[in-house]
Scaffold this motif. Structure first.
Motif, PDB file in Angstrom:
ATOM      1  N   TRP A  37       0.821  -1.216   0.000  1.00  0.00           N
ATOM      2  CA  TRP A  37       0.000   0.000   0.000  1.00  0.00           C
ATOM      3  C   TRP A  37       0.852   1.261   0.000  1.00  0.00           C
ATOM      4  O   TRP A  37       0.515   2.265  -0.645  1.00  0.00           O
ATOM      5  N   LEU A  38       1.980   1.234   0.702  1.00  0.00           N
ATOM      6  CA  LEU A  38       2.838   2.421   0.699  1.00  0.00           C
ATOM      7  C   LEU A  38       3.420   2.676  -0.689  1.00  0.00           C
ATOM      8  O   LEU A  38       3.516   3.830  -1.128  1.00  0.00           O
ATOM      9  N   ARG A  39       3.820   1.625  -1.380  1.00  0.00           N
ATOM     10  CA  ARG A  39       4.324   1.803  -2.748  1.00  0.00           C
ATOM     11  C   ARG A  39       3.227   2.352  -3.656  1.00  0.00           C
ATOM     12  O   ARG A  39       3.474   3.223  -4.498  1.00  0.00           O
ATOM     13  N   TYR A  40       2.012   1.844  -3.498  1.00  0.00           N
ATOM     14  CA  TYR A  40       0.912   2.343  -4.312  1.00  0.00           C
ATOM     15  C   TYR A  40       0.646   3.822  -4.022  1.00  0.00           C
ATOM     16  O   TYR A  40       0.489   4.634  -4.952  1.00  0.00           O
ATOM     17  N   LEU A  41       0.612   4.186  -2.751  1.00  0.00           N
ATOM     18  CA  LEU A  41       0.344   5.574  -2.386  1.00  0.00           C
ATOM     19  C   LEU A  41       1.491   6.496  -2.799  1.00  0.00           C
ATOM     20  O   LEU A  41       1.259   7.674  -3.099  1.00  0.00           O
ATOM     21  N   ALA A  42       2.701   5.987  -2.819  1.00  0.00           N
ATOM     22  CA  ALA A  42       3.821   6.797  -3.301  1.00  0.00           C
ATOM     23  C   ALA A  42       3.652   7.156  -4.764  1.00  0.00           C
ATOM     24  O   ALA A  42       4.165   8.183  -5.226  1.00  0.00           O
ATOM     25  N   ALA A  48       0.425  13.377  -0.076  1.00  0.00           N
ATOM     26  CA  ALA A  48      -0.425  13.188   1.102  1.00  0.00           C
ATOM     27  C   ALA A  48       0.436  12.872   2.320  1.00  0.00           C
ATOM     28  O   ALA A  48       1.531  12.318   2.208  1.00  0.00           O
ATOM     29  N   ASP A  49      -0.055  13.234   3.477  1.00  0.00           N
ATOM     30  CA  ASP A  49       0.543  12.788   4.731  1.00  0.00           C
ATOM     31  C   ASP A  49      -0.011  11.396   5.030  1.00  0.00           C
ATOM     32  O   ASP A  49      -1.229  11.223   5.155  1.00  0.00           O
ATOM     33  N   VAL A  50       0.873  10.413   5.132  1.00  0.00           N
ATOM     34  CA  VAL A  50       0.456   9.037   5.372  1.00  0.00           C
ATOM     35  C   VAL A  50       0.937   8.623   6.759  1.00  0.00           C
ATOM     36  O   VAL A  50       2.115   8.740   7.079  1.00  0.00           O
ATOM     37  N   TRP A  51      -0.014   8.154   7.557  1.00  0.00           N
ATOM     38  CA  TRP A  51       0.302   7.625   8.877  1.00  0.00           C
ATOM     39  C   TRP A  51      -0.038   6.132   8.892  1.00  0.00           C
ATOM     40  O   TRP A  51      -1.086   5.731   8.372  1.00  0.00           O
ATOM     41  N   VAL A  52       0.838   5.342   9.476  1.00  0.00           N
ATOM     42  CA  VAL A  52       0.599   3.908   9.633  1.00  0.00           C
ATOM     43  C   VAL A  52       0.476   3.626  11.126  1.00  0.00           C
ATOM     44  O   VAL A  52       1.418   3.844  11.892  1.00  0.00           O
ATOM     45  N   ASP A  53      -0.698   3.168  11.539  1.00  0.00           N
ATOM     46  CA  ASP A  53      -0.965   2.809  12.931  1.00  0.00           C
ATOM     47  C   ASP A  53      -0.733   1.306  13.063  1.00  0.00           C
ATOM     48  O   ASP A  53      -1.477   0.496  12.495  1.00  0.00           O
ATOM     49  N   CYS A  54       0.312   0.925  13.776  1.00  0.00           N
ATOM     50  CA  CYS A  54       0.693  -0.479  13.877  1.00  0.00           C
ATOM     51  C   CYS A  54       1.206  -0.769  15.275  1.00  0.00           C
ATOM     52  O   CYS A  54       1.478   0.139  16.059  1.00  0.00           O
ATOM     53  N   ALA A  55       1.346  -2.034  15.590  1.00  0.00           N
ATOM     54  CA  ALA A  55       1.715  -2.436  16.942  1.00  0.00           C
ATOM     55  C   ALA A  55       3.159  -2.103  17.296  1.00  0.00           C
ATOM     56  O   ALA A  55       3.483  -1.917  18.470  1.00  0.00           O
ATOM     57  N   SER A  56       4.032  -2.014  16.309  1.00  0.00           N
ATOM     58  CA  SER A  56       5.468  -1.796  16.560  1.00  0.00           C
ATOM     59  C   SER A  56       5.984  -0.692  15.638  1.00  0.00           C
ATOM     60  O   SER A  56       6.662  -0.964  14.642  1.00  0.00           O
ATOM     61  N   PRO A  69       7.213   9.190   0.587  1.00  0.00           N
ATOM     62  CA  PRO A  69       7.992  10.363   1.009  1.00  0.00           C
ATOM     63  C   PRO A  69       7.463  11.062   2.251  1.00  0.00           C
ATOM     64  O   PRO A  69       8.197  11.831   2.876  1.00  0.00           O
ATOM     65  N   ARG A  70       6.209  10.809   2.648  1.00  0.00           N
ATOM     66  CA  ARG A  70       5.650  11.514   3.803  1.00  0.00           C
ATOM     67  C   ARG A  70       4.979  10.533   4.784  1.00  0.00           C
ATOM     68  O   ARG A  70       3.951  10.841   5.383  1.00  0.00           O
ATOM     69  N   VAL A  71       5.575   9.351   4.947  1.00  0.00           N
ATOM     70  CA  VAL A  71       4.989   8.362   5.845  1.00  0.00           C
ATOM     71  C   VAL A  71       5.593   8.478   7.233  1.00  0.00           C
ATOM     72  O   VAL A  71       6.790   8.737   7.400  1.00  0.00           O
ATOM     73  N   ARG A  72       4.733   8.310   8.235  1.00  0.00           N
ATOM     74  CA  ARG A  72       5.155   8.240   9.632  1.00  0.00           C
ATOM     75  C   ARG A  72       4.346   7.145  10.328  1.00  0.00           C
ATOM     76  O   ARG A  72       3.327   6.696   9.816  1.00  0.00           O
ATOM     77  N   PHE A  73       4.805   6.757  11.527  1.00  0.00           N
ATOM     78  CA  PHE A  73       4.258   5.575  12.177  1.00  0.00           C
ATOM     79  C   PHE A  73       3.868   5.879  13.617  1.00  0.00           C
ATOM     80  O   PHE A  73       4.605   6.564  14.341  1.00  0.00           O
TER      81      PHE A  73
END
Length: 427
Positions: A37-42, A48-56, A69-73
């Motif tokens: 999904w990150l490659r697709y969104l890139a 866009a500002d992309v945030w990934v909500d994950c356990a780690s 380019p604008r992903v954070r976790f």
């Protein structure tokens, strides 16, 4: 420090996309879905500002941080699920929704909840993690539904494997799904579960990873073993020694020699334990740790013969033209997963009896035209989800009800007041 505003004609500039998934453990399949999904969104929404909500989020940043380019976790929804007062899915869903709608009830995560509740799209990405094995994870779906209720954004879920379902969870999933614009599952039992619960417009496509399958996932090494194995030691209902015996008997039956065998690690350490029981019997076997396959690609090629308990190893190896046998180590979970790939034409066989040595596979993996079809199916869904955002008016702020009667950690609703809080959060 104030961030400099972005000047751009892109419709995605200033938009927030919020992915919810299981990245960072690490687990090859979970990382693969998020990476897809990150490659697709890139490609379609690089501004866009992309945030990934994950356990780690820490390990996920290292593994996946360069893919957009604008992903954070972050781990906001996961922490809210863990903070819920019990493992009961209804209580988890109620508590998480209450915390998202009224962040003061989860004061440690107020800023993080406000970020979640400002997203244009909240996307619960694929995998088999919302089910009876992990009953608290229904809070991820509940939190996504509550967030878009506040923001006026869109909630979607794709590639979900919901089987086996927690008891009495079907009606809960139906209620939560009403807040989602897209509800997509990856296997027939999950579709039947939602259909029986009365969820309308359930889509059944394929696992999210089909969107991004390709040779970029394969090792470039030319001299790869012919016989490949991935044998896990987690979530199994058979003894590890029985799996070790199956491996040795199968390799002997298939005519494998130690210098032509490879073991692959889908989850670090977890997928080394069975190998550790037999490595002294196979001194020349190659071991491919997770760190190597994530960096260099999976050691797959056409003509190989695989024995795998892991679902996404089955998928990627079959997509490369490898034959194989899937080993179901938990019938209520892994049999459903592997069967979904076989039904899609992986040409693999499956065994559920670890005392029975399977015949050497000869199927050759997926036909290229099938892979193209499945990718296009998922691509059509992705295009439908990721149209430029047009946000409707958000719901007016709700008047905060009295705090629930508390016990223990201060969050568990009791009696009539608790039930009113539960139904208020789900309505």
């Amino acid at each position: 420090m104030t961030e400099t505003p972005r000047m751009s004609s892109s419709p995605w500039a200033g938009a927030t996309i919020y992915l919810v998934g299981t990245s960072g453990f690490p687990n090859y399949g979970d990382e693969l879905i998020t990476a897809t999904w990150l490659r697709y969104l890139a490609t379609v929404a690089p501004e866009a500002d992309v945030w990934v909500d994950c356990a780690s989020p820490g390990p996920a940043t290292v593994l996946l941080g360069g893919l957009h380019p604008r992903v954070r976790f972050v781990d906001t929804l996961w922490r809210l699920c863990w903070e819920a007062p019990s493992d009961d899915p209804w209580e988890v869903a109620s508590w998480v929704q209450h915390a998202v709608r009224f962040p003061g009830h989860a004061p440690r995560w107020v800023q993080a909840i406000e970020l979640l509740s400002s997203a244009d799209i909240v996307h619960v990405i694929g995998g088999g993690y919302v089910n009876a094995i992990w009953p608290r994870h229904v809070g991820l779906v509940a939190g996504a539904a509550a967030a878009v209720r506040r923001s006026g954004g869109r909630a979607v879920m794709t590639g979900q494997g919901l089987h086996p379902a927690a008891p009495q969870a079907a009606s809960l999933l139906r209620k939560l799904s009403e807040r989602f614009d897209v509800v997509d599952v990856r296997d027939e039992p999950s579709a039947e579960l939602l259909d029986a619960a009365g969820v309308e417009n359930v889509g059944k496509t394929v696992d999210d990873a089909f969107l991004g399958l390709g040779t970029h996932l394969h090792s470039k090494e030319e001299d790869l073993p012919e016989f490949m194995l991935c044998i896990q030691s987690d979530l199994i209902e058979v003894p590890k020694p029985a799996l070790a015996s199956l491996v040795l008997d199968t390799l002997r039956s298939w005519g494998a020699t130690p210098d032509n065998i490879g073991f692959v690690e889908g989850i670090p350490r977890v997928d080394r334990e069975v190998y550790g029981l037999i490595e002294h019997e196979l001194p020349d076997v190659r071991f491919f740790p997770f760190s190597d396959i994530w960096r260099d690609g999976l050691p797959v090629r056409a003509g190989q013969k695989w024995l795998s308990t892991r679902f996404h190893l089955h998928m990627v190896a079959a997509s490369a033209g490898a034959s194989g046998v899937a080993v179901s180590v938990r019938p209520d979970y892994y049999a459903t997963k592997h069967r979904s790939l076989i039904d899609l034409g992986s040409s693999w066989t499956m065994t559920t009896d670890v005392t029975d040595v399977p015949e050497a596979p000869t199927g050759g993996g997926y036909a290229p035209e099938l892979l193209a079809k499945y990718r296009e199916t998922k691509l059509e869904l992705a295009r439908r989800i990721y149209t430029p955002p047009v946000r409707p008016e958000p719901e007016p702020p709700a008047e905060e009800p009295p705090a629930p009667v508390v016990e223990g950690n201060g969050s568990k609703p009791r009696g009539l007041r608790g039930m009113a809080s539960l139904w208020g959060a789900l309505s």
